[in-house]
Design a protein around this motif. Structure first.
Motif, short mmCIF file in Angstrom:
data_model
loop_
_atom_site.label_atom_id
_atom_site.label_comp_id
_atom_site.label_asym_id
_atom_site.label_seq_id
_atom_site.Cartn_x
_atom_site.Cartn_y
_atom_site.Cartn_z
N MET A 138 49.50 38.50 37.31
CA MET A 138 48.05 38.49 37.46
C MET A 138 47.45 37.56 36.42
SD MET A 138 45.87 39.75 39.52
CE MET A 138 45.92 41.31 40.25
N MET A 139 46.24 37.13 36.62
CA MET A 139 45.57 36.21 35.71
C MET A 139 44.64 37.00 34.79
SD MET A 139 44.54 33.33 38.43
CE MET A 139 45.71 32.67 39.57
N PRO A 140 45.12 37.41 33.61
CA PRO A 140 44.31 38.29 32.76
C PRO A 140 43.25 37.59 31.93
CG PRO A 140 46.42 37.90 31.74
CD PRO A 140 46.45 37.19 33.07
N HIS A 141 43.30 36.26 31.78
CA HIS A 141 42.42 35.58 30.83
C HIS A 141 41.32 34.78 31.52
CE1 HIS A 141 45.16 36.82 27.74
NE2 HIS A 141 46.15 36.26 28.39
N LEU A 142 40.71 35.33 32.52
CA LEU A 142 39.60 34.66 33.20
C LEU A 142 38.33 35.46 32.92
CD1 LEU A 142 41.28 33.80 36.61
CD2 LEU A 142 40.85 32.28 34.69
N PRO A 143 37.52 34.97 31.98
CA PRO A 143 36.32 35.73 31.60
C PRO A 143 35.30 35.77 32.73
CG PRO A 143 36.27 33.54 30.63
CD PRO A 143 37.61 33.69 31.29
N GLY A 144 34.65 36.88 32.85
CA GLY A 144 33.57 37.02 33.81
C GLY A 144 34.02 37.35 35.22
N LEU A 145 35.31 37.49 35.48
CA LEU A 145 35.79 37.82 36.82
C LEU A 145 36.34 39.24 36.83
CD1 LEU A 145 37.72 34.58 37.86
CD2 LEU A 145 35.36 35.20 38.35
N THR A 146 36.07 39.94 37.92
CA THR A 146 36.58 41.30 38.07
C THR A 146 38.05 41.24 38.49
OG1 THR A 146 36.05 41.45 40.41
CG2 THR A 146 34.31 42.08 38.84
N LEU A 147 38.69 42.38 38.47
CA LEU A 147 40.09 42.46 38.89
C LEU A 147 40.25 41.99 40.34
CD1 LEU A 147 42.99 43.37 38.26
CD2 LEU A 147 42.35 45.63 39.13
N LEU A 148 39.34 42.38 41.21
CA LEU A 148 39.39 41.97 42.62
C LEU A 148 39.22 40.45 42.76
CD1 LEU A 148 39.58 42.77 45.59
CD2 LEU A 148 37.12 43.14 45.56
N GLU A 149 38.31 39.88 41.99
CA GLU A 149 38.10 38.42 42.04
C GLU A 149 39.32 37.67 41.52
OE1 GLU A 149 33.26 38.49 41.48
OE2 GLU A 149 34.57 38.52 39.72
N ARG A 150 39.94 38.17 40.46
CA ARG A 150 41.17 37.53 39.95
C ARG A 150 42.29 37.63 40.96
NH1 ARG A 150 39.94 40.36 34.96
NH2 ARG A 150 41.71 41.71 35.41
N TRP A 151 42.37 38.74 41.67
CA TRP A 151 43.40 38.94 42.70
C TRP A 151 43.18 37.95 43.85
CZ3 TRP A 151 42.96 41.49 47.65
CH2 TRP A 151 44.19 41.73 48.25
N ALA A 152 41.93 37.80 44.29
CA ALA A 152 41.61 36.86 45.37
C ALA A 152 41.91 35.43 44.94
CB ALA A 152 40.14 37.00 45.77
N LEU A 153 41.60 35.09 43.70
CA LEU A 153 41.88 33.76 43.18
C LEU A 153 43.38 33.50 43.15
CD1 LEU A 153 40.83 31.17 41.98
CD2 LEU A 153 40.78 32.29 39.75
N GLN A 154 44.16 34.49 42.76
CA GLN A 154 45.61 34.34 42.72
C GLN A 154 46.16 34.08 44.12
OE1 GLN A 154 47.69 37.74 41.18
NE2 GLN A 154 49.48 36.52 40.66
N ILE A 155 45.64 34.74 45.13
CA ILE A 155 46.07 34.51 46.51
C ILE A 155 45.74 33.08 46.93
CG2 ILE A 155 45.61 35.11 48.92
CD1 ILE A 155 45.29 38.03 47.96
N LEU A 156 44.55 32.61 46.61
CA LEU A 156 44.16 31.24 46.96
C LEU A 156 45.04 30.20 46.28
CD1 LEU A 156 40.27 31.37 46.91
CD2 LEU A 156 41.74 30.90 48.87
N VAL A 157 45.33 30.41 45.01
CA VAL A 157 46.13 29.44 44.25
C VAL A 157 47.56 29.38 44.79
CG1 VAL A 157 47.15 29.01 41.98
CG2 VAL A 157 44.73 29.56 42.18
N ARG A 158 48.11 30.49 45.23
CA ARG A 158 49.49 30.51 45.73
C ARG A 158 49.62 30.04 47.17
NH1 ARG A 158 52.32 35.92 43.32
NH2 ARG A 158 52.21 35.28 41.14
N SER A 159 48.52 29.92 47.88
CA SER A 159 48.57 29.50 49.28
C SER A 159 49.03 28.05 49.40
CB SER A 159 47.19 29.65 49.92
OG SER A 159 47.19 29.09 51.21
N ARG A 160 49.90 27.77 50.37
CA ARG A 160 50.36 26.41 50.61
C ARG A 160 49.28 25.55 51.25
NH1 ARG A 160 54.91 26.48 54.35
NH2 ARG A 160 54.06 28.44 55.02
N ARG A 161 48.24 26.16 51.80
CA ARG A 161 47.17 25.41 52.46
C ARG A 161 45.97 25.16 51.56
NH1 ARG A 161 46.34 27.09 58.55
NH2 ARG A 161 44.78 25.49 58.19
N THR A 162 46.08 25.54 50.30
CA THR A 162 45.00 25.32 49.35
C THR A 162 45.45 24.26 48.35
OG1 THR A 162 44.34 27.62 49.54
CG2 THR A 162 43.51 26.42 47.65
N GLY A 163 44.71 23.16 48.27
CA GLY A 163 45.08 22.07 47.37
C GLY A 163 44.30 22.08 46.08
N LEU A 164 43.10 22.67 46.10
CA LEU A 164 42.26 22.65 44.91
C LEU A 164 41.39 23.90 44.88
CD1 LEU A 164 41.08 20.95 42.49
CD2 LEU A 164 39.39 20.12 44.12
#
Length: 77
Positions: free
Chosen positions: A1-27
């Motif tokens: 999980m991404m613990p060092h993202l200020p201002g984001l909730t646990l759910l938002e960090r989880w969604a961001l992690q899914i986006l970053v790991r997706s092969r269809r997301t470049g940026l």
């Protein structure tokens, strides 16, 4: 999980992690409201993402305009 993202909730960090790991997301760029820093995750094999992270210094508005005018996934150039 991404613990060092200020201002984001646990759910938002989880969604961001899914986006970053997706092969269809470049940026993925995240700027939490009220914070002066942005978090950028880029696939360097994607030419647009590489340009945004390593390209020439220009105003953010110009970079966003270039991204906006790129063809969508599956469209012809």
């Amino acid at each position: 999980m991404m613990p060092h993202l200020p201002g984001l909730t646990l759910l938002e960090r989880w969604a961001l992690q899914i986006l970053v790991r997706s092969r269809r997301t470049g940026l993925v760029v995240v700027k939490p409201y009220g914070y002066g820093e942005m978090i950028v995750a880029a696939d360097q094999t994607d030419p647009v993402a590489a340009y945004v992270t390593n390209g020439p210094d220009e105003p953010a508005s110009m970079t966003l305009e270039r991204i906006f005018h790129q063809p969508a996934y599956g469209e012809d150039q």
